[in-house]
Design an enzyme around this catalytic site. Structure first.
Site, PDB file in Angstrom:
ATOM      1  N   SER A   1      28.610 -37.522  13.966  1.00 32.34           N
ATOM      2  CA  SER A   1      29.221 -38.391  14.976  1.00 32.34           C
ATOM      3  C   SER A   1      28.324 -38.371  16.201  1.00 32.34           C
ATOM      4  CB  SER A   1      30.607 -37.827  15.332  1.00 32.34           C
ATOM      5  OG  SER A   1      31.098 -38.375  16.527  1.00 32.34           O
TER       6      SER A   1
ATOM      7  N   TYR B   1      36.543 -30.583  17.387  1.00 28.56           N
ATOM      8  CA  TYR B   1      35.762 -31.639  16.736  1.00 28.56           C
ATOM      9  C   TYR B   1      34.295 -31.569  17.162  1.00 28.56           C
ATOM     10  CZ  TYR B   1      34.786 -36.449  15.093  1.00 28.56           C
ATOM     11  OH  TYR B   1      34.281 -37.561  14.457  1.00 28.56           O
TER      12      TYR B   1
HETATM   13  P1  NAD Z   1      39.871 -41.454   8.074  1.00 27.20           P
HETATM   14  O1  NAD Z   1      41.005 -40.743   8.690  1.00 27.20           O
HETATM   15  O2  NAD Z   1      39.963 -42.916   7.803  1.00 27.20           O
HETATM   16  O3  NAD Z   1      39.434 -40.724   6.730  1.00 27.20           O
HETATM   17  C1  NAD Z   1      39.290 -39.326   6.649  1.00 27.20           C
HETATM   18  C2  NAD Z   1      39.663 -38.900   5.249  1.00 27.20           C
HETATM   19  O4  NAD Z   1      39.509 -37.482   5.151  1.00 27.20           O
HETATM   20  C3  NAD Z   1      41.116 -39.235   4.897  1.00 27.20           C
HETATM   21  O5  NAD Z   1      41.195 -39.929   3.667  1.00 27.20           O
HETATM   22  C4  NAD Z   1      41.782 -37.860   4.837  1.00 27.20           C
HETATM   23  O6  NAD Z   1      42.851 -37.809   3.917  1.00 27.20           O
HETATM   24  C5  NAD Z   1      40.608 -36.978   4.421  1.00 27.20           C
HETATM   25  N1  NAD Z   1      40.874 -35.576   4.753  1.00 27.20           N
HETATM   26  C6  NAD Z   1      41.316 -35.086   5.931  1.00 27.20           C
HETATM   27  N2  NAD Z   1      41.521 -33.758   5.830  1.00 27.20           N
HETATM   28  C7  NAD Z   1      41.200 -33.408   4.561  1.00 27.20           C
HETATM   29  C8  NAD Z   1      41.219 -32.174   3.846  1.00 27.20           C
HETATM   30  N3  NAD Z   1      41.656 -31.044   4.399  1.00 27.20           N
HETATM   31  N4  NAD Z   1      40.801 -32.190   2.551  1.00 27.20           N
HETATM   32  C9  NAD Z   1      40.397 -33.336   1.960  1.00 27.20           C
HETATM   33  N5  NAD Z   1      40.380 -34.526   2.593  1.00 27.20           N
HETATM   34  C10 NAD Z   1      40.770 -34.568   3.878  1.00 27.20           C
HETATM   35  O7  NAD Z   1      38.627 -41.141   9.045  1.00 27.20           O
HETATM   36  P2  NAD Z   1      37.197 -41.799   9.199  1.00 27.20           P
HETATM   37  O8  NAD Z   1      37.178 -42.452  10.527  1.00 27.20           O
HETATM   38  O9  NAD Z   1      36.783 -42.570   8.002  1.00 27.20           O
HETATM   39  O10 NAD Z   1      36.326 -40.466   9.353  1.00 27.20           O
HETATM   40  C11 NAD Z   1      35.467 -40.010   8.332  1.00 27.20           C
HETATM   41  C12 NAD Z   1      34.406 -39.126   8.962  1.00 27.20           C
HETATM   42  O11 NAD Z   1      33.655 -39.894   9.901  1.00 27.20           O
HETATM   43  C13 NAD Z   1      34.957 -37.925   9.722  1.00 27.20           C
HETATM   44  O12 NAD Z   1      34.144 -36.789   9.486  1.00 27.20           O
HETATM   45  C14 NAD Z   1      34.841 -38.361  11.161  1.00 27.20           C
HETATM   46  O13 NAD Z   1      34.684 -37.279  12.026  1.00 27.20           O
HETATM   47  C15 NAD Z   1      33.579 -39.201  11.110  1.00 27.20           C
HETATM   48  N6  NAD Z   1      33.456 -40.133  12.216  1.00 27.20           N
HETATM   49  C16 NAD Z   1      34.425 -41.072  12.437  1.00 27.20           C
HETATM   50  C17 NAD Z   1      34.278 -41.924  13.517  1.00 27.20           C
HETATM   51  C18 NAD Z   1      35.285 -42.975  13.820  1.00 27.20           C
HETATM   52  O14 NAD Z   1      35.187 -43.558  14.874  1.00 27.20           O
HETATM   53  N7  NAD Z   1      36.217 -43.271  12.941  1.00 27.20           N
HETATM   54  C19 NAD Z   1      33.161 -41.819  14.357  1.00 27.20           C
HETATM   55  C20 NAD Z   1      32.198 -40.867  14.086  1.00 27.20           C
HETATM   56  C21 NAD Z   1      32.358 -40.023  13.005  1.00 27.20           C
END
Ligand code: NAD
Length: 264
Positions: A146, A159
């Site tokens: 991120s 985080y």
């Molecule tokens: P999201 O919430 O849409 O998806 C995250 C997924 O991880 C979900 O399906 C959830 O069920 C799964 N998950 C959570 N805890 C878990 C566990 N203990 N075991 C197995 N699965 C688990 O989120 P996203 O936005 O797609 O985020 C995905 C990644 O991208 C994350 O690492 C997040 O930090 C990173 N990220 C997101 C953003 C953003 O703006 N959305 C920005 C930068 C980085």
């Protein structure tokens, strides 16, 4: 070609489409958002994809849509991680969660959980898939970090700590993997249009008495010259590029997809 010095097979600049037929990928958090987009992109490029998520139904829906294999697993549980396939050529460490609170009030159990899911599980998955990659002389570790892997924001102690730790872990994997044809890189998005962020917009709008549009432009995108969220498919395209034919020399990096945030 210089005699005696190792070289890659000749590649044309046009050979940009990843051909991942015969490769196996494991994507954590593949049931939603960025993980789902990565699973779809890798499957479209020909890989067999293991879709791992704590939400087993979501994992199954994605796996069924791409001809992949679903795994319901809580990544905070080392025994569940150990039961996942070890024969992946591509590992996408993506699963994550957020908790927002000042340091002084931050619940220690939430802090520990976030490190388990976002640092310890990626470490355990690297530990169990790297031997397969080394044995085949090729592998790709993609760590969905991120902007918060490179910078901090208030109230996101767990985080930010986890993403910074993932950055370090990724670099160690890059150094150790290099002699084996294995690269390890971070992808560093700004705010992505996923359920994780859409929830934050609604919460902040309610908390600050702002419209969702104002939260987007004045809070989330305040530092970003590109005034829109990035789409999951754009993050997946970067992950796919890192699996492609021209990226054997790209390793140990952090690839910002931040709309110019870092330049501002
Ligand atoms: P999201 O919430 O849409 O998806 C995250 C997924 O991880 C979900 O399906 C959830 O069920 C799964 N998950 C959570 N805890 C878990 C566990 N203990 N075991 C197995 N699965 C688990 O989120 P996203 O936005 O797609 O985020 C995905 C990644 O991208 C994350 O690492 C997040 O930090 C990173 N990220 C997101 C953003 C953003 O703006 N959305 C920005 C930068 C980085």
């Amino acid at each position: 070609m210089t005699k005696g010095i190792p070289h890659e097979p000749t590649l044309t600049p046009a050979a940009t489409v990843s051909a991942l037929g015969g490769r196996t990928a494991l994507v954590t958090g593949g049931g939603s958002g960025i993980g789902r987009a990565c699973a779809v992109a890798l499957a479209d490029a020909g890989a067999e994809v293991h879709v791992v998520d704590i939400d087993g139904e979501a994992a199954k829906a994605v796996a069924d849509s791409i001809g992949g294999v679903a795994h319901a697993a809580d990544l905070a549980d080392p025994a569940a991680v150990a039961a996942l396939p070890a024969d992946a050529d591509i590992l996408v460490n993506n699963a994550g969660l957020q908790h927002v609170a000042p340091l002084t009030d931050f619940p220690p159990d939430r802090f520990t959980l976030i490190q388990q899911v976002m640092v310890t599980a990626p470490f355990l998955l690297m530990r169990q898939t790297l031997p397969h990659m080394y044995a085949h002389g090729w592998g790709r570790v993609i760590n969905i970090s991120s902007v918060h892997g490179l910078r901090a924001s208030a109230y996101k102690a767990a985080y930010v700590a986890a993403k910074h730790a993932l950055e370090g872990l990724s670099k160690v994997a890059a150094i150790e993997g290099a002699p084996h044809g294995v690269t390890s890189n971070c992808v560093n998005p700004g705010y992505v249009r996923t359920p994780l962020v859409e929830g934050q917009i609604q919460d902040q709008a309610a908390a600050h008495g702002l419209s969702p549009g104002d939260v987007l432009s004045d809070v989330l995108l305040a530092r970003s010259p590109v005034k829109r969220l990035i789409e999951p498919a754009e993050v997946a395209a970067a992950a796919l590029w890192l699996c492609g034919p021209h990226t054997g020399y790209v390793t140990g990096i952090s690839l910002p997809l931040d709309g110019g945030w870092g330049a501002n």
